[in-house]
Design a protein around this motif. Structure first.
Motif, PDB file in Angstrom:
ATOM      1  N   THR A   1       2.389   8.096   7.868  1.00  0.00           N
ATOM      2  CA  THR A   1       2.113   8.702   6.561  1.00  0.00           C
ATOM      3  C   THR A   1       2.525  10.172   6.550  1.00  0.00           C
ATOM      4  OG1 THR A   1       0.210   7.234   6.467  1.00  0.00           O
ATOM      5  CG2 THR A   1       0.367   8.932   4.770  1.00  0.00           C
TER       6      THR A   1
ATOM      7  N   SER B   1       0.993   4.099  -2.869  1.00  0.00           N
ATOM      8  CA  SER B   1       0.520   5.463  -2.641  1.00  0.00           C
ATOM      9  C   SER B   1       1.636   6.483  -2.881  1.00  0.00           C
ATOM     10  CB  SER B   1      -0.066   5.608  -1.239  1.00  0.00           C
ATOM     11  OG  SER B   1       0.849   5.155  -0.283  1.00  0.00           O
TER      12      SER B   1
ATOM     13  N   THR C   1     -11.767  10.923  -2.261  1.00  0.00           N
ATOM     14  CA  THR C   1     -11.283   9.551  -2.402  1.00  0.00           C
ATOM     15  C   THR C   1     -12.367   8.721  -3.067  1.00  0.00           C
ATOM     16  OG1 THR C   1     -12.016   9.142  -0.145  1.00  0.00           O
ATOM     17  CG2 THR C   1      -9.661   9.492  -0.468  1.00  0.00           C
TER      18      THR C   1
ATOM     19  N   GLN D   1       0.819  -1.209   0.000  1.00  0.00           N
ATOM     20  CA  GLN D   1       0.000   0.000   0.000  1.00  0.00           C
ATOM     21  C   GLN D   1       0.861   1.270   0.000  1.00  0.00           C
ATOM     22  OE1 GLN D   1      -2.812   0.226   3.239  1.00  0.00           O
ATOM     23  NE2 GLN D   1      -4.504   0.256   1.786  1.00  0.00           N
TER      24      GLN D   1
ATOM     25  N   THR E   1       1.875   6.781  -6.658  1.00  0.00           N
ATOM     26  CA  THR E   1       0.748   7.531  -7.217  1.00  0.00           C
ATOM     27  C   THR E   1       0.901   9.024  -6.941  1.00  0.00           C
ATOM     28  OG1 THR E   1      -0.612   5.623  -6.699  1.00  0.00           O
ATOM     29  CG2 THR E   1      -1.762   7.653  -7.297  1.00  0.00           C
ATOM     30  N   SER E   2       1.189   9.359  -5.685  1.00  0.00           N
ATOM     31  CA  SER E   2       1.262  10.777  -5.318  1.00  0.00           C
ATOM     32  C   SER E   2       2.420  11.481  -6.005  1.00  0.00           C
ATOM     33  CB  SER E   2       1.404  10.925  -3.804  1.00  0.00           C
ATOM     34  OG  SER E   2       0.196  10.588  -3.181  1.00  0.00           O
TER      35      SER E   2
ATOM     36  N   GLU F   1      -6.305  14.695  -2.159  1.00  0.00           N
ATOM     37  CA  GLU F   1      -6.376  13.245  -1.973  1.00  0.00           C
ATOM     38  C   GLU F   1      -7.106  12.857  -0.688  1.00  0.00           C
ATOM     39  OE1 GLU F   1      -2.425  11.665  -4.404  1.00  0.00           O
ATOM     40  OE2 GLU F   1      -2.397  11.749  -2.215  1.00  0.00           O
TER      41      GLU F   1
ATOM     42  N   SER G   1      -4.859   9.570   0.477  1.00  0.00           N
ATOM     43  CA  SER G   1      -5.869   8.521   0.683  1.00  0.00           C
ATOM     44  C   SER G   1      -5.455   7.603   1.820  1.00  0.00           C
ATOM     45  CB  SER G   1      -6.035   7.699  -0.598  1.00  0.00           C
ATOM     46  OG  SER G   1      -5.806   8.489  -1.738  1.00  0.00           O
ATOM     47  N   LEU G   2      -4.135   7.333   1.892  1.00  0.00           N
ATOM     48  CA  LEU G   2      -3.612   6.483   2.958  1.00  0.00           C
ATOM     49  C   LEU G   2      -3.846   7.130   4.319  1.00  0.00           C
ATOM     50  CD1 LEU G   2      -2.011   3.820   3.359  1.00  0.00           C
ATOM     51  CD2 LEU G   2       0.071   5.189   3.346  1.00  0.00           C
TER      52      LEU G   2
ATOM     53  N   PHE H   1      -5.004   5.597  -5.556  1.00  0.00           N
ATOM     54  CA  PHE H   1      -4.748   5.609  -4.126  1.00  0.00           C
ATOM     55  C   PHE H   1      -3.422   6.290  -3.831  1.00  0.00           C
ATOM     56  CE2 PHE H   1      -3.704   3.797   0.004  1.00  0.00           C
ATOM     57  CZ  PHE H   1      -4.927   3.849   0.660  1.00  0.00           C
ATOM     58  N   GLY H   2      -3.489   7.513  -3.271  1.00  0.00           N
ATOM     59  CA  GLY H   2      -2.269   8.267  -2.991  1.00  0.00           C
ATOM     60  C   GLY H   2      -2.001   8.344  -1.497  1.00  0.00           C
ATOM     61  N   LEU H   3      -0.979   9.121  -1.136  1.00  0.00           N
ATOM     62  CA  LEU H   3      -0.607   9.255   0.275  1.00  0.00           C
ATOM     63  C   LEU H   3      -1.731   9.905   1.078  1.00  0.00           C
ATOM     64  CD1 LEU H   3       3.128  10.287  -0.049  1.00  0.00           C
ATOM     65  CD2 LEU H   3       2.258   8.327   1.221  1.00  0.00           C
TER      66      LEU H   3
END
Lengths: 303, 251
Positions: A267, A97, A240, A93, A100-101, A236, A250-251, A246-248
């Motif tokens: 995070t 992320s 969501t 994950q 993605t970010s 993000e 979102s995490l 799924f980025g940071l």
């Protein structure tokens, strides 16, 4: 062989020897060459202090956790945070992320540069345009770009377009304003010389004004990146789901929903860490080089 | 007598300049001819409009009345501040001027080195302006104006900010460059000795409004130096005249 015997009448064309040596002597007396420290010392000088501080802060945090035994769900220790980062990494994950970010941040930043640079140049060159549009751009810089998220979600739905829109609204005004400030600080002698040398308006802009405004422009780029990254995280967190990857952010949001503070703190540290690494690895060296080449670097040591 | 001479490089015909509609008259019907290859020093106290006149010749500004014509087209200009591009090395500064002139990329480097060699700076070609002394910067600026390859070179107090030793060296270098390249040079200064040292002709301007007060023809001797007795004699004569012009403003 005959070359040795040919005496060219150069006295009239180039300086006679004594004037030449006189000039060389005076030049040696009056100018100083900048001597730079070896690269590893510059590297250590830039990287070592923040790393040491980080180690110290982590140690202090760990000592506090061991000594004071705070509630682990409210004040997790560094070990717990590192542990949750580790498990997020192994589950895939965290790498997902981060990837993605970073990809979005980078792409958004590049688009922002591509829009902001010509816009900034236009505004700097055309007075009327600047008087009309300038206040709006400055205003946009004050407006938190998160404020655009609800509107963007309505316009673009839960897609990547929403994220990029918010990132652009954050970064473009900074880049435009930085470039305008840089252009304003270009010494008028330089543009006058450009004109005297016969530069057309376009040549003047590309060969003189743009390079001369680099320090201000670069400060704008740096701020533009910071705003991209911040806006991206905000977007993000709020937006969501849907087709949004799924980025940071979102995490972070997922950690909140699970009330998993270790994950949330981990995070946050990751987001902060990426910001610091980009600054130290990308922007700081370029900025140092930029300033050094113009004799503006504060760290330049002279003989 | 004048019929045998080649056409003049610069012709000023009743040039007047006023900034704004109701501004003071800066230049009042200045007429002069400057011959091809001549070295003319334009001398005067503050407010005599000598820099304004130079800007008019350079085409950076337009006269309010009268006409300015430079036979060869536009002129090269050098200013008091070197105004080198700080992000480019000495050589690149010269190459930029060559590029703007239309010299093909492949030839620029060699030509820039030749010009830097002319001002004794070939060894400093890769240094950036901040690594150069004030005198070296002015020499790079000179090389850059020579890169324009225009027969007329206008210089606006180019050595005013330099120390005396450096200025003396630059006088010698400029004289050499002038003899080597055959440029027509109009050199603006407020330094009487400098004018007497360099010029073939010294034009003294009066202030407010700027008019041509007097001219001196100087014997063109190769070995003239700032310490030479003929330079000192001429300087005294010019200074006396200059003071007379300045006193007229006291009332």
């Amino acid at each position: 062989m005959p070359h040795d015997l040919v005496v060219e009448p150069r006295e009239r064309v180039t300086a006679p020897g004594d004037l030449r040596t006189l000039a060389a002597g005076l030049d040696a007396l009056q100018s100083e060459r900048v001597i730079r420290a070896p690269w590893w010392r510059r590297f250590l000088g830039g990287v070592l202090p923040p790393v040491l501080l980080l180690v110290f802060l982590l140690a202090a945090w760990q000592v506090y956790t061991v000594v004071a035994h705070p509630r682990p769900d409210l004040y997790p220790g560094p070990m717990a945070v590192i542990g949750s980062l580790g498990s997020a990494w192994h589950s895939g994950q965290l790498p997902l992320s981060i990837g993605t970010s970073l990809q979005r941040g980078l792409l958004g930043f590049v688009i922002a540069v591509a829009i902001g640079t010509p816009l900034g140049l236009l505004l700097a060159e055309f007075r009327l345009l600047r008087r009309a549009l300038g206040p709006f751009i400055s205003g946009l810089q004050v407006l938190p770009s998160v404020a655009w998220v609800p509107a963007a979600v309505i316009w673009f739905g839960l897609t990547d377009a929403t994220v990029y829109f918010v990132v652009l609204m954050g970064a473009v005004p900074s880049i435009v304003n930085g470039l305008i400030a840089g252009v304003d600080q270009v010494p008028p002698q330089l543009t006058r010389v450009g004109t005297v040398l016969g530069a057309s308006r376009l040549q003047l802009t590309l060969l003189v004004v743009l390079p001369a405004s680099m320090p201000g422009y670069f400060a704008g780029l740096k701020q533009g990146w910071a705003f991209s990254w911040r806006s991206l995280m905000a977007a993000e967190i709020i937006a969501t789901g849907g087709s949004i990857g799924f980025g940071l952010g979102s995490l972070l949001q997922q950690g909140r929903e699970l009330s998993d503070l270790s994950s949330v703190l981990g995070t946050i540290i990751t987001i902060l860490g990426i910001g610091i690494v980009v600054e130290l690895v990308v922007f700081a060296p370029i900025e140092r080089r930029l300033l050094r080449r113009r004799g503006l670097a504060p760290t330049a040591t002279t003989r | 007598m004048t019929a045998t001479l080649p056409p003049p490089a610069i012709v000023l015909d009743g040039v007047s300049k006023r900034f704004g509609v109701n501004g003071p008259l800066v230049l009042d019907s200045v007429s002069a001819q400057i011959a091809d290859g001549e070295f003319v020093c334009l001398l005067g106290a503050s407010g005599c409009g000598k820099s304004t006149l130079l800007n008019l010749i350079a085409g950076l500004d337009q006269p309010t009345a009268g006409s300015v014509s430079v036979t060869s087209g536009r002129a090269a200009v050098m200013f008091q501040e070197s105004a080198l591009f700080p992000w480019l090395s000495a050589r690149r500064n010269v190459e930029l001027a060559l590029g703007l002139r239309g010299v093909p990329r492949a030839q620029r480097r060699a030509e820039a080195m030749e010009l830097l060699d002319l001002v004794n700076l070939a060894d400093a070609a890769d240094r950036r302006p901040h690594e150069l002394s004030g005198g070296m910067r002015q020499r790079v600026a000179l090389a850059r104006s020579l890169a324009q390859d225009r027969p007329v070179l206008l210089m606006d107090e180019p050595f005013a900010a330099l120390d005396a030793i450096t200025r003396d060296l630059l006088h010698a270098e400029l004289e050499q460059v002038w003899r080597a390249t055959g440029r027509t040079i109009v050199f603006v200064t407020h330094n009487v000795r400098e004018a007497a040292r360099l010029g073939q002709r010294v034009i003294l301007m009066s202030s407010r409004p700027g008019r041509i007060a007097r001219e001196w023809q100087v014997d063109d001797t190769n070995q003239r130096r700032i310490e030479s007795p003929e330079v000192a004699r001429l300087s005294i004569e010019i200074t006396d005249e200059l003071r007379k012009e300045i006193r007229r403003n006291a009332a």
